[in-house]
Motif scaffolding. Structure first.
Motif, PDB file in Angstrom:
ATOM      1  N   ARG A 239       8.448   9.870   1.276  1.00 15.81           N
ATOM      2  CA  ARG A 239       7.305  10.551   1.915  1.00 15.81           C
ATOM      3  C   ARG A 239       6.241  10.902   0.875  1.00 15.81           C
ATOM      4  N   SER A 240       6.673  11.314  -0.317  1.00 12.72           N
ATOM      5  CA  SER A 240       5.730  11.641  -1.393  1.00 12.72           C
ATOM      6  C   SER A 240       4.966  10.401  -1.845  1.00 12.72           C
ATOM      7  N   ILE A 241       5.657   9.281  -1.923  1.00  7.35           N
ATOM      8  CA  ILE A 241       5.012   8.015  -2.297  1.00  7.35           C
ATOM      9  C   ILE A 241       3.954   7.665  -1.253  1.00  7.35           C
ATOM     10  N   ALA A 242       4.336   7.740   0.026  1.00 14.51           N
ATOM     11  CA  ALA A 242       3.424   7.399   1.112  1.00 14.51           C
ATOM     12  C   ALA A 242       2.225   8.346   1.145  1.00 14.51           C
ATOM     13  N   ARG A 243       2.455   9.626   0.957  1.00 14.17           N
ATOM     14  CA  ARG A 243       1.356  10.600   0.984  1.00 14.17           C
ATOM     15  C   ARG A 243       0.380  10.357  -0.166  1.00 14.17           C
ATOM     16  N   SER A 244       0.913  10.007  -1.339  1.00 14.91           N
ATOM     17  CA  SER A 244       0.060   9.723  -2.484  1.00 14.91           C
ATOM     18  C   SER A 244      -0.784   8.471  -2.241  1.00 14.91           C
ATOM     19  N   LEU A 245      -0.156   7.426  -1.699  1.00 17.43           N
ATOM     20  CA  LEU A 245      -0.897   6.199  -1.391  1.00 17.43           C
ATOM     21  C   LEU A 245      -1.958   6.447  -0.320  1.00 17.43           C
ATOM     22  N   LYS A 246      -1.609   7.233   0.685  1.00 20.44           N
ATOM     23  CA  LYS A 246      -2.568   7.557   1.740  1.00 20.44           C
ATOM     24  C   LYS A 246      -3.763   8.322   1.163  1.00 20.44           C
ATOM     25  N   ARG A 247      -3.469   9.295   0.335  1.00 21.48           N
ATOM     26  CA  ARG A 247      -4.536  10.089  -0.291  1.00 21.48           C
ATOM     27  C   ARG A 247      -5.466   9.178  -1.109  1.00 21.48           C
ATOM     28  N   SER A 248      -4.882   8.290  -1.888  1.00 22.33           N
ATOM     29  CA  SER A 248      -5.681   7.364  -2.704  1.00 22.33           C
ATOM     30  C   SER A 248      -6.518   6.427  -1.838  1.00 22.33           C
ATOM     31  N   ALA A 249      -5.916   5.893  -0.786  1.00 20.47           N
ATOM     32  CA  ALA A 249      -6.627   4.958   0.085  1.00 20.47           C
ATOM     33  C   ALA A 249      -7.744   5.658   0.858  1.00 20.47           C
ATOM     34  N   ASP A 250      -7.484   6.872   1.327  1.00 20.12           N
ATOM     35  CA  ASP A 250      -8.495   7.600   2.084  1.00 20.12           C
ATOM     36  C   ASP A 250      -9.688   7.986   1.209  1.00 20.12           C
ATOM     37  N   ARG A 251      -9.449   8.279  -0.039  1.00 21.88           N
ATOM     38  CA  ARG A 251     -10.514   8.698  -0.959  1.00 21.88           C
ATOM     39  C   ARG A 251     -11.326   7.532  -1.509  1.00 21.88           C
ATOM     40  N   SER A 252     -10.725   6.358  -1.565  1.00 19.23           N
ATOM     41  CA  SER A 252     -11.364   5.211  -2.200  1.00 19.23           C
ATOM     42  C   SER A 252     -12.610   4.757  -1.438  1.00 19.23           C
ATOM     43  N   ARG A 253     -13.650   4.467  -2.176  1.00 22.87           N
ATOM     44  CA  ARG A 253     -14.875   3.919  -1.602  1.00 22.87           C
ATOM     45  C   ARG A 253     -15.013   2.433  -1.946  1.00 22.87           C
ATOM     46  N   ARG A 254     -14.060   1.914  -2.714  1.00 22.71           N
ATOM     47  CA  ARG A 254     -14.166   0.533  -3.191  1.00 22.71           C
ATOM     48  C   ARG A 254     -13.245  -0.421  -2.455  1.00 22.71           C
ATOM     49  N   ARG A 255     -12.482   0.069  -1.525  1.00 21.84           N
ATOM     50  CA  ARG A 255     -11.530  -0.808  -0.843  1.00 21.84           C
ATOM     51  C   ARG A 255     -12.252  -1.767   0.087  1.00 21.84           C
ATOM     52  N   LYS A 256     -11.617  -2.907   0.325  1.00 19.37           N
ATOM     53  CA  LYS A 256     -12.238  -3.950   1.135  1.00 19.37           C
ATOM     54  C   LYS A 256     -11.787  -3.908   2.588  1.00 19.37           C
ATOM     55  N   SER A 257     -10.693  -3.214   2.876  1.00 22.07           N
ATOM     56  CA  SER A 257     -10.210  -3.123   4.250  1.00 22.07           C
ATOM     57  C   SER A 257      -9.956  -1.660   4.581  1.00 22.07           C
ATOM     58  N   ASP A 258      -9.381  -1.416   5.748  1.00 24.82           N
ATOM     59  CA  ASP A 258      -9.150  -0.034   6.160  1.00 24.82           C
ATOM     60  C   ASP A 258      -8.108   0.627   5.241  1.00 24.82           C
ATOM     61  N   PRO A 259      -8.063   1.949   5.203  1.00 24.17           N
ATOM     62  CA  PRO A 259      -7.165   2.649   4.275  1.00 24.17           C
ATOM     63  C   PRO A 259      -5.695   2.270   4.431  1.00 24.17           C
ATOM     64  N   PHE A 260      -5.223   2.135   5.667  1.00 23.47           N
ATOM     65  CA  PHE A 260      -3.812   1.785   5.880  1.00 23.47           C
ATOM     66  C   PHE A 260      -3.478   0.450   5.231  1.00 23.47           C
ATOM     67  N   ARG A 261      -4.292  -0.550   5.476  1.00 23.42           N
ATOM     68  CA  ARG A 261      -4.029  -1.882   4.912  1.00 23.42           C
ATOM     69  C   ARG A 261      -4.093  -1.876   3.395  1.00 23.42           C
ATOM     70  N   SER A 262      -5.019  -1.125   2.839  1.00 24.41           N
ATOM     71  CA  SER A 262      -5.129  -1.053   1.379  1.00 24.41           C
ATOM     72  C   SER A 262      -3.882  -0.410   0.777  1.00 24.41           C
ATOM     73  N   ALA A 263      -3.438   0.686   1.368  1.00 23.79           N
ATOM     74  CA  ALA A 263      -2.254   1.387   0.859  1.00 23.79           C
ATOM     75  C   ALA A 263      -1.003   0.519   1.005  1.00 23.79           C
ATOM     76  N   MET A 264      -0.844  -0.094   2.173  1.00 21.51           N
ATOM     77  CA  MET A 264       0.331  -0.935   2.405  1.00 21.51           C
ATOM     78  C   MET A 264       0.310  -2.154   1.486  1.00 21.51           C
ATOM     79  N   SER A 265      -0.850  -2.725   1.264  1.00 23.74           N
ATOM     80  CA  SER A 265      -0.962  -3.886   0.386  1.00 23.74           C
ATOM     81  C   SER A 265      -0.554  -3.542  -1.041  1.00 23.74           C
ATOM     82  N   MET A 266      -0.986  -2.392  -1.515  1.00 20.95           N
ATOM     83  CA  MET A 266      -0.634  -1.985  -2.879  1.00 20.95           C
ATOM     84  C   MET A 266       0.870  -1.761  -3.006  1.00 20.95           C
ATOM     85  N   LEU A 267       1.473  -1.139  -2.007  1.00 23.80           N
ATOM     86  CA  LEU A 267       2.915  -0.901  -2.025  1.00 23.80           C
ATOM     87  C   LEU A 267       3.683  -2.226  -1.974  1.00 23.80           C
TER      88      LEU A 267
END
Length: 99
Positions: free
Chosen positions: A33-61
């Motif tokens: 859960r901590s890993i997922a929350r950290s990835l979500k936080r990073s994806a939600d804050r990012s302005r440089r991602r190319k897709s939606d936050p969920f896809r960016s976080a899942m792709s990185m994982l």
């Protein structure tokens, strides 16, 4: 004879990704859960991602799991796979079912 320095492009990608600014040591946390929350936080804050936050976080994982390959212990792989399900929960996506 000294061995040549191994290329660590996958490490460089996770550290300097143009998609997400990851918290240090995010993939070595003990709680999925901590890993997922950290990835979500990073994806939600990012302005440089190319897709939606969920896809960016899942792709990185997924990228991290795939690149680690056989180097991951079974326990750690299980923890990271569980983090995928936690990430789906955090974004309100349906969980994967095993057939």
């Amino acid at each position: 004879m000294p061995q040549p320095k191994a290329k660590r492009w996958s490490r460089r990608v996770t550290e300097t990704s143009n998609a997400l600014d990851l918290d240090p040591g995010v993939f070595s946390l003990d709680n999925p859960r901590s890993i997922a929350r950290s990835l979500k936080r990073s994806a939600d804050r990012s302005r440089r991602r190319k897709s939606d936050p969920f896809r960016s976080a899942m792709s990185m994982l997924t990228f991290y799991i795939n690149r680690a390959g056989k180097q991951l212990s079974k326990a750690r792989r299980k923890r990271l796979e569980a983090a995928k399900e936690e990430l789906r929960d955090l974004y309100g996506k349906p969980r994967h079912t095993t057939a």
